[in-house]
Scaffold this active site. Structure first.
Site, PDB file in Angstrom:
ATOM      1  N   HIS A   1       0.821  -1.214   0.000  1.00 40.09           N
ATOM      2  CA  HIS A   1       0.000   0.000   0.000  1.00 40.09           C
ATOM      3  C   HIS A   1       0.855   1.265   0.000  1.00 40.09           C
ATOM      4  CE1 HIS A   1       0.700   0.985   4.297  1.00 40.09           C
ATOM      5  NE2 HIS A   1       0.661  -0.308   4.499  1.00 40.09           N
TER       6      HIS A   1
ATOM      7  N   CYS B   1       3.494  -4.805   6.529  1.00 35.61           N
ATOM      8  CA  CYS B   1       3.067  -4.496   5.159  1.00 35.61           C
ATOM      9  C   CYS B   1       4.252  -4.080   4.293  1.00 35.61           C
ATOM     10  CB  CYS B   1       2.032  -3.375   5.167  1.00 35.61           C
ATOM     11  SG  CYS B   1       0.431  -3.860   5.855  1.00 35.61           S
TER      12      CYS B   1
END
Length: 248
Positions: free
Chosen positions: A205, A223
């Site tokens: 992201h 992440c």
């Protein structure tokens, strides 16, 4: 140079008491005493990546799992090798042993249901956690971007993961990974241009807050962080089912 894939596939969901079967998907057979097939995913005409699994949902609980597996046939020109995982008593997932052929129609038969979907050109990504890079291949052309992955104690899992979903925006809440909001490590933020890799909360992201660390150090909670422009480009070029390989 693209890194060798260290794991053909790492399941992105841990399923309690899941049952497994292996082998090629054979010619589908119809058994009257099995529940009807309610849905097949990917859906008819959908374009997905080459690591996309096929999920068959039955209308009610299946008691003879082996017989249900024998009704499933996944093929391009010929039957494709793969293995089965039961997600629950109604949902059967078939995963390819390697990858589905790129830019190809894929046919699925399950019970009395038959659908066709299409694979894309084989878009794939490689997250090198030692080099702090995220490289994407689209039609054989590579684009390498600086990235930041999971910091010590919160390392990004290693393996090959299919993209499970694309989300234009998503709320990241540290409580979902066991960190209270009032903890110094706590957070409640909105991320953009996100691709889910695991049901446990690992995403690729946009992370404008970590741009200074991208390409230099791993500082995330697991992440894969990209700069906003790079994250938007990847969001625009990725499909559900495209593989992402993470490694040191």
């Amino acid at each position: 140079m693209r890194k060798a894939i260290r794991s053909l596939f790492v399941a992105s969901v841990v399923v309690a008491a899941a049952a497994f079967g292996t082998g090629a998907a054979g010619a589908a057979s119809v058994t009257p005493d099995l529940p009807a097939v309610q849905a097949i995913t990917p859906g008819p005409g959908q374009v997905v990546g080459i690591a996309a699994p096929v999920t068959v949902q039955f209308a009610s609980a299946v008691t003879d799992r082996a017989q249900a597996e024998r009704t499933v046939d996944v093929r391009a020109e010929n039957s494709l090798a793969g293995h089965f995982t039961w997600l629950d008593d109604r949902q059967l997932m078939w995963q390819p042993t390697k990858y589905l052929p790129a830019s190809a129609p894929i046919s699925v038969s399950a019970g009395r249901e038959h659908i066709k979907f299409q694979t894309d050109g084989g878009t794939s990504a490689d997250a090198d956690m030692s080099a702090h890079t995220f490289t994407v291949w689209v039609n054989g052309v590579a684009r390498t971007m600086p990235a930041s992955m999971g910091k010590p104690g919160r390392e990004t899992p290693v393996g090959t993961f299919p993209v499970l979903s694309r989300e234009r925006s998503v709320t990241f809440d540290s409580r979902t990974i066991g960190i209270p909001l009032n903890d110094p490590e706590g957070y409640l933020i909105t991320g953009e241009f996100a691709e889910r890799l695991t049901w446990g909360g690992v995403y690729v992201h946009s992370a404008p807050w970590s741009v200074d660390s991208q390409g230099v150090a791993n500082v995330s909670h697991g992440c894969i962080n990209l700069a906003p422009a790079d994250a938007e480009w990847y969001y625009d070029n990725v499909n559900v089912g495209d593989p992402v390989t993470t490694h040191w």
